[in-house]
Design a protein around this motif. Structure first.
Motif, PDB file in Angstrom:
ATOM      1  N   VAL A  28      36.765 -44.028 -18.986  1.00  0.00           N
ATOM      2  CA  VAL A  28      36.090 -43.177 -18.001  1.00  0.00           C
ATOM      3  C   VAL A  28      37.068 -42.072 -17.624  1.00  0.00           C
ATOM      4  O   VAL A  28      38.229 -42.350 -17.303  1.00  0.00           O
ATOM      5  N   ASP A  29      36.600 -40.847 -17.669  1.00  0.00           N
ATOM      6  CA  ASP A  29      37.455 -39.721 -17.277  1.00  0.00           C
ATOM      7  C   ASP A  29      37.372 -39.570 -15.747  1.00  0.00           C
ATOM      8  O   ASP A  29      36.466 -38.922 -15.212  1.00  0.00           O
ATOM      9  N   HIS A  30      38.314 -40.193 -15.069  1.00  0.00           N
ATOM     10  CA  HIS A  30      38.233 -40.271 -13.607  1.00  0.00           C
ATOM     11  C   HIS A  30      38.259 -38.899 -12.945  1.00  0.00           C
ATOM     12  O   HIS A  30      37.603 -38.677 -11.924  1.00  0.00           O
ATOM     13  N   LEU A  37      31.271 -36.021  -8.461  1.00  0.00           N
ATOM     14  CA  LEU A  37      30.756 -36.644  -7.223  1.00  0.00           C
ATOM     15  C   LEU A  37      30.893 -35.678  -6.046  1.00  0.00           C
ATOM     16  O   LEU A  37      29.978 -35.528  -5.227  1.00  0.00           O
ATOM     17  N   LEU A  38      32.051 -34.999  -5.986  1.00  0.00           N
ATOM     18  CA  LEU A  38      32.267 -34.069  -4.867  1.00  0.00           C
ATOM     19  C   LEU A  38      31.276 -32.919  -4.947  1.00  0.00           C
ATOM     20  O   LEU A  38      30.719 -32.477  -3.942  1.00  0.00           O
ATOM     21  N   ARG A  39      31.034 -32.444  -6.171  1.00  0.00           N
ATOM     22  CA  ARG A  39      30.139 -31.313  -6.330  1.00  0.00           C
ATOM     23  C   ARG A  39      28.710 -31.690  -5.944  1.00  0.00           C
ATOM     24  O   ARG A  39      28.023 -30.950  -5.239  1.00  0.00           O
ATOM     25  N   GLU A  40      28.266 -32.862  -6.382  1.00  0.00           N
ATOM     26  CA  GLU A  40      26.890 -33.258  -6.052  1.00  0.00           C
ATOM     27  C   GLU A  40      26.728 -33.473  -4.543  1.00  0.00           C
ATOM     28  O   GLU A  40      25.679 -33.186  -3.971  1.00  0.00           O
ATOM     29  N   LEU A  65      36.554 -50.430  -9.317  1.00  0.00           N
ATOM     30  CA  LEU A  65      37.192 -49.865 -10.504  1.00  0.00           C
ATOM     31  C   LEU A  65      37.481 -48.369 -10.321  1.00  0.00           C
ATOM     32  O   LEU A  65      38.097 -47.740 -11.172  1.00  0.00           O
ATOM     33  N   MET A  66      37.026 -47.797  -9.215  1.00  0.00           N
ATOM     34  CA  MET A  66      37.313 -46.375  -8.951  1.00  0.00           C
ATOM     35  C   MET A  66      38.794 -46.219  -8.635  1.00  0.00           C
ATOM     36  O   MET A  66      39.443 -47.162  -8.160  1.00  0.00           O
ATOM     37  N   VAL A  71      38.020 -42.375  -4.189  1.00  0.00           N
ATOM     38  CA  VAL A  71      37.366 -42.892  -2.980  1.00  0.00           C
ATOM     39  C   VAL A  71      37.803 -42.052  -1.768  1.00  0.00           C
ATOM     40  O   VAL A  71      36.975 -41.607  -0.963  1.00  0.00           O
ATOM     41  N   ALA A  72      39.113 -41.789  -1.683  1.00  0.00           N
ATOM     42  CA  ALA A  72      39.633 -41.014  -0.544  1.00  0.00           C
ATOM     43  C   ALA A  72      39.053 -39.598  -0.548  1.00  0.00           C
ATOM     44  O   ALA A  72      38.670 -39.069   0.509  1.00  0.00           O
ATOM     45  N   ALA A  73      38.934 -38.997  -1.736  1.00  0.00           N
ATOM     46  CA  ALA A  73      38.422 -37.621  -1.808  1.00  0.00           C
ATOM     47  C   ALA A  73      36.952 -37.569  -1.406  1.00  0.00           C
ATOM     48  O   ALA A  73      36.516 -36.634  -0.717  1.00  0.00           O
TER      49      ALA A  73
END
Ligand SMILES: C[S@@+](CC[C@H](N)C(=O)[O-])C[C@H]1O[C@@H](n2cnc3c(N)ncnc32)[C@H](O)[C@@H]1O
Ligand code: SF4
Length: 377
Positions: A28-30, A37-40, A65-66, A71-73
């Motif tokens: 997974v490209d974290h 996620l931030l953009r959505e 698994l994140m 999570v913080a962002a």
């Protein structure tokens, strides 16, 4: 009340009973996922407008698994886009393997204040049957670590398993009561189409408890936990008073929530109209759409009064507290009121109606699908 749901769709392996939107990927490209996620979330906030944010819930899949930085962002951005309530509840679902437990402190530093762990059983043989990656020993270690790390924590157990007796389950519940915090989720095993269990069950590899045993297990769960100060406040959820999951209460009380990530649902009231939002379900499709367009909405539709009425009942009757009548659209409520169905269910002691609210009884909650089918089917 307003909540944000964040879906993380990846798992280390697929459990044979699970039909959630969860996928196993070698890599997974974290960084890409974090940015998407931030953009959505930014796009979603442009539709919700300013709101007081009461809860954030990282669900899955396996959000433990994140990367803690992701999570913080997400938390930091959510708190910038909406006004965080002073007592905001921030929950993350975690699997209790030791690798994931090592990340608990990182999640807490990022702002998570409540952990919800998928323990499923405290018996190694059962964990093997359920295809879990952790042992009972690891599970207990993770629970102890959660107790030391987070303000609040909960865990899930699955019961009504093949070969399970009421006495065995009572012992397991007693162990759980010693380990638990303010909340426990206790789910009866269901065999879902499309899962490995569905095939294996059809092939006769195992037998599920019959209806009588299943009812006995459910009743034992209710009475045992009620007597020990953890009554059910919802069909499968128990808490000490005040320990209820505020995020899930948002769903069940039919309040507004936004959902980001693959397959996430949202219900948002905008300009006086309730709208349903659904995102693309497949992780790669979701990621591509967000990178291209800013978000991955697959459906955005207005929910009419009939649908609102059905949804408010389907959600609200799960709760012991019931559904206040002023939550229901008046024409649909009047129609149901005059149909004779409420009296029929009340006569069977499955439902009660007061001038303020409609509530299912304990027996009604156990047979909730049948009750709901009769009311709104
Ligand atoms: C989103 S899932 C799992 C979260 C996390 N990945 C985990 O496995 O711990 C939430 C919970 O639903 C329950 N669950 C999933 N499928 C189920 C099934 N077929 N029958 C009963 N409970 C189920 C499990 O207890 C699980 O912990
Ligand atoms: S139960 Fe949890 S870990 Fe297992 S496949 Fe489902 S979401 Fe993933």
């Amino acid at each position: 009340m307003f909540g944000l749901y964040v879906h993380w769709p990846f798992c280390k392996s697929k459990c044979p009973y699970c039909d959630f939107n969860s996928h196993v990927r070698a890599q997974v490209d974290h960084g890409r996922w974090r940015a998407a996620l931030l953009r959505e979330m930014e796009e979603t906030a442009s539709r919700t407008g300013p709101r007081m944010l009461n809860s954030i819930f990282f669900g899955g899949g396996t959000p433990s698994l994140m990367e803690p930085e992701t999570v913080a962002a997400v938390i930091e951005t959510a708190k910038r886009l909406w006004q965080p309530a002073e007592d905001i509840e921030i929950t993350l679902e975690a699997n209790p393997t030791s690798v994931e437990a090592e990340k608990f402190r990182g999640f807490a530093r990022g702002g998570v204040n409540r952990l919800s762990m998928g323990i499923q059983s405290l018996d190694d043989q059962v964990l093997t049957f359920l295809g879990r990656e952790h042992s009972a020993h690891e599970a207990k270690g993770a629970i102890e670590l959660a107790r030391d790390t987070f303000d609040r924590y909960s865990f899930d157990l699955i019961y009504t398993r093949p070969g399970q007796s009421v006495a065995q389950w009572r012992d397991e519940l007693d162990q759980a009561l010693k380990l638990c915090g303010d909340h426990l989720s206790l789910y009866q095993l269901t065999i879902e189409p499309g899962t490995a269990f569905h095939t294996r069950h059809r092939l006769g590899e195992f037998e599920m408890p019959d209806e009588d045993l299943s009812a006995a297990l459910y009743e034992e769960t209710q009475s045992h936990l009620e007597a020990r100060g953890m009554p059910a406040y919802e069909v499968s959820n128990h808490a000490i008073p005040g320990g209820e999951s505020r995020h899930n209460l948002v769903y069940w009380r039919y309040q507004d929530y936004a959902g980001i990530g693959p397959g996430a649902h949202g219900r948002l009231t905008v300009d006086g109209m309730k709208r349903a939002e659904i995102r693309a379900r497949l992780p790669e499709k979701w990621l591509g759409l967000v990178e291209e367009k800013g978000e991955a909405l697959s459906e955005l539709e207005t929910i009419d009064e009939e649908q609102q009425f059905q949804e408010a009942l389907l959600m609200g009757l799960r709760l012991k507290e019931g559904v206040p009548l002023d939550r229901l659209p008046v024409p649909q409520w009047n129609m149901l009121r005059n149909s004779g169905r409420i009296e029929a269910l009340a006569a069977e002691e499955l439902l009660t109606l007061t001038p303020e609210k409609l509530q299912v009884t304990e027996e009604g909650r156990h047979r909730l699908n049948a009750v709901l089918g009769y009311l709104v089917g």
